[in-house]
Motif scaffolding. Sequence first.
Motif, PDB file in Angstrom:
ATOM      1  N   THR A  64       0.805  -1.218   0.000  1.00  0.00           N
ATOM      2  CA  THR A  64       0.000   0.000   0.000  1.00  0.00           C
ATOM      3  C   THR A  64       0.841   1.273   0.000  1.00  0.00           C
ATOM      4  N   ASN A  65       2.135   1.140   0.192  1.00  0.00           N
ATOM      5  CA  ASN A  65       3.001   2.314   0.227  1.00  0.00           C
ATOM      6  C   ASN A  65       4.385   1.938  -0.304  1.00  0.00           C
ATOM      7  N   SER A  66       4.469   1.723  -1.606  1.00  0.00           N
ATOM      8  CA  SER A  66       5.742   1.320  -2.190  1.00  0.00           C
ATOM      9  C   SER A  66       6.533   2.539  -2.651  1.00  0.00           C
ATOM     10  N   ASN A  67       7.829   2.349  -2.751  1.00  0.00           N
ATOM     11  CA  ASN A  67       8.740   3.411  -3.161  1.00  0.00           C
ATOM     12  C   ASN A  67       9.647   2.911  -4.262  1.00  0.00           C
ATOM     13  N   MET A  68       9.849   3.738  -5.285  1.00  0.00           N
ATOM     14  CA  MET A  68      10.866   3.397  -6.263  1.00  0.00           C
ATOM     15  C   MET A  68      12.212   3.766  -5.645  1.00  0.00           C
ATOM     16  N   VAL A  69      13.116   2.798  -5.594  1.00  0.00           N
ATOM     17  CA  VAL A  69      14.426   2.998  -4.987  1.00  0.00           C
ATOM     18  C   VAL A  69      15.459   3.367  -6.042  1.00  0.00           C
ATOM     19  N   ALA A  70      15.391   2.681  -7.198  1.00  0.00           N
ATOM     20  CA  ALA A  70      16.419   2.890  -8.214  1.00  0.00           C
ATOM     21  C   ALA A  70      15.888   2.548  -9.595  1.00  0.00           C
ATOM     22  N   TYR A  71      16.487   3.178 -10.584  1.00  0.00           N
ATOM     23  CA  TYR A  71      16.241   2.811 -11.974  1.00  0.00           C
ATOM     24  C   TYR A  71      17.159   1.634 -12.296  1.00  0.00           C
ATOM     25  N   VAL A  72      16.615   0.559 -12.793  1.00  0.00           N
ATOM     26  CA  VAL A  72      17.454  -0.535 -13.275  1.00  0.00           C
ATOM     27  C   VAL A  72      17.868  -0.217 -14.703  1.00  0.00           C
ATOM     28  N   THR A  73      16.917   0.207 -15.521  1.00  0.00           N
ATOM     29  CA  THR A  73      17.248   0.748 -16.834  1.00  0.00           C
ATOM     30  C   THR A  73      17.164   2.266 -16.710  1.00  0.00           C
ATOM     31  N   ALA A  74      18.082   2.973 -17.312  1.00  0.00           N
ATOM     32  CA  ALA A  74      18.048   4.431 -17.254  1.00  0.00           C
ATOM     33  C   ALA A  74      16.744   4.924 -17.895  1.00  0.00           C
ATOM     34  N   PRO A  75      16.150   5.990 -17.361  1.00  0.00           N
ATOM     35  CA  PRO A  75      14.875   6.464 -17.886  1.00  0.00           C
ATOM     36  C   PRO A  75      14.880   6.753 -19.393  1.00  0.00           C
ATOM     37  N   ASP A  76      16.020   7.165 -19.921  1.00  0.00           N
ATOM     38  CA  ASP A  76      16.093   7.484 -21.344  1.00  0.00           C
ATOM     39  C   ASP A  76      16.556   6.308 -22.214  1.00  0.00           C
ATOM     40  N   THR A  77      16.834   5.154 -21.608  1.00  0.00           N
ATOM     41  CA  THR A  77      17.264   3.991 -22.387  1.00  0.00           C
ATOM     42  C   THR A  77      16.570   2.709 -21.902  1.00  0.00           C
ATOM     43  N   PRO A  78      15.263   2.610 -22.135  1.00  0.00           N
ATOM     44  CA  PRO A  78      14.571   1.374 -21.778  1.00  0.00           C
ATOM     45  C   PRO A  78      15.022   0.233 -22.690  1.00  0.00           C
ATOM     46  N   VAL A  79      14.614  -0.978 -22.378  1.00  0.00           N
ATOM     47  CA  VAL A  79      14.916  -2.139 -23.220  1.00  0.00           C
ATOM     48  C   VAL A  79      13.640  -2.570 -23.928  1.00  0.00           C
ATOM     49  N   LYS A  80      13.783  -3.276 -25.030  1.00  0.00           N
ATOM     50  CA  LYS A  80      12.608  -3.851 -25.689  1.00  0.00           C
ATOM     51  C   LYS A  80      12.021  -4.913 -24.776  1.00  0.00           C
ATOM     52  N   CYS A  81      10.722  -4.913 -24.623  1.00  0.00           N
ATOM     53  CA  CYS A  81      10.064  -5.890 -23.761  1.00  0.00           C
ATOM     54  C   CYS A  81      10.382  -7.317 -24.205  1.00  0.00           C
ATOM     55  N   SER A  82      10.603  -7.494 -25.496  1.00  0.00           N
ATOM     56  CA  SER A  82      10.891  -8.826 -26.030  1.00  0.00           C
ATOM     57  C   SER A  82      12.263  -9.353 -25.614  1.00  0.00           C
ATOM     58  N   THR A  83      13.100  -8.522 -25.012  1.00  0.00           N
ATOM     59  CA  THR A  83      14.425  -8.947 -24.563  1.00  0.00           C
ATOM     60  C   THR A  83      14.315 -10.061 -23.522  1.00  0.00           C
ATOM     61  N   GLU A  84      13.376  -9.942 -22.634  1.00  0.00           N
ATOM     62  CA  GLU A  84      13.005 -10.930 -21.617  1.00  0.00           C
ATOM     63  C   GLU A  84      14.101 -11.285 -20.620  1.00  0.00           C
ATOM     64  N   SER A  85      15.186 -10.527 -20.585  1.00  0.00           N
ATOM     65  CA  SER A  85      16.175 -10.718 -19.522  1.00  0.00           C
ATOM     66  C   SER A  85      17.037  -9.472 -19.402  1.00  0.00           C
ATOM     67  N   TYR A  86      17.556  -9.278 -18.212  1.00  0.00           N
ATOM     68  CA  TYR A  86      18.413  -8.121 -17.954  1.00  0.00           C
ATOM     69  C   TYR A  86      19.304  -8.481 -16.777  1.00  0.00           C
ATOM     70  N   GLN A  87      20.575  -8.140 -16.855  1.00  0.00           N
ATOM     71  CA  GLN A  87      21.506  -8.436 -15.778  1.00  0.00           C
ATOM     72  C   GLN A  87      22.138  -7.144 -15.298  1.00  0.00           C
ATOM     73  N   ILE A  88      22.180  -6.981 -13.992  1.00  0.00           N
ATOM     74  CA  ILE A  88      22.797  -5.809 -13.379  1.00  0.00           C
ATOM     75  C   ILE A  88      24.081  -6.277 -12.704  1.00  0.00           C
ATOM     76  N   HIS A  89      25.217  -5.597 -13.005  1.00  0.00           N
ATOM     77  CA  HIS A  89      26.483  -6.003 -12.394  1.00  0.00           C
ATOM     78  C   HIS A  89      27.455  -4.835 -12.408  1.00  0.00           C
ATOM     79  N   PRO A  90      28.097  -4.490 -11.335  1.00  0.00           N
ATOM     80  CA  PRO A  90      27.828  -4.908  -9.969  1.00  0.00           C
ATOM     81  C   PRO A  90      26.676  -4.105  -9.374  1.00  0.00           C
ATOM     82  N   LEU A  91      25.915  -4.733  -8.495  1.00  0.00           N
ATOM     83  CA  LEU A  91      24.782  -4.069  -7.855  1.00  0.00           C
ATOM     84  C   LEU A  91      25.269  -2.941  -6.949  1.00  0.00           C
ATOM     85  N   ASN A  92      24.553  -1.844  -6.974  1.00  0.00           N
ATOM     86  CA  ASN A  92      24.867  -0.722  -6.103  1.00  0.00           C
ATOM     87  C   ASN A  92      24.619  -1.135  -4.651  1.00  0.00           C
TER      88      ASN A  92
END
Length: 140
Positions: A64-92
């Motif tokens: 009922t009270n969620s917060n966005m903590v971080a962008y995984v994809t930068a706001p100006d560079t989304p990925v195609k939904c059809s990509t179906e995977s994304y890896q973050i390294h190293p995690l902040n």
Amino acid sequence: MKSFLLTALAVIASATYSAAEIKVVSPWADTTWTSGGRGNITWTTESSDAKKDCHIQMMNGNATNSNMVAYVTAPDTPVKCSTESYQIHPLNDFAAGKYWIRIGQTDAADSWAYSGVFEFKGNGTAKPYHLACKCYTQHG
């Protein structure tokens, strides 16, 4: 009368809300991410969303009270939904606690799909609303 009202509300709700065609596969409840480690995100997409751009964000809080903590994809560079995977390294370095991922189109409130809640181990030195990594990201 009561059943008529419930039916009417159900029809209105289905007309104004359409579920996202994206389903998050991971991370899920048995997942733990650690500061400096890797974060693997996978999802499936229906063909109707395949060519759309997806944004990925990291969330915390509660239902009922969620917060966005971080962008995984930068706001100006989304990925195609059809990509179906994304890896973050190293995690902040986010604070230790419970987090989840959401994937969808920012211009359509009903397009978001959510992961399960997973554990994050960290010290909390990352600034809010920055990228989830200090790094490079890769997908597909």
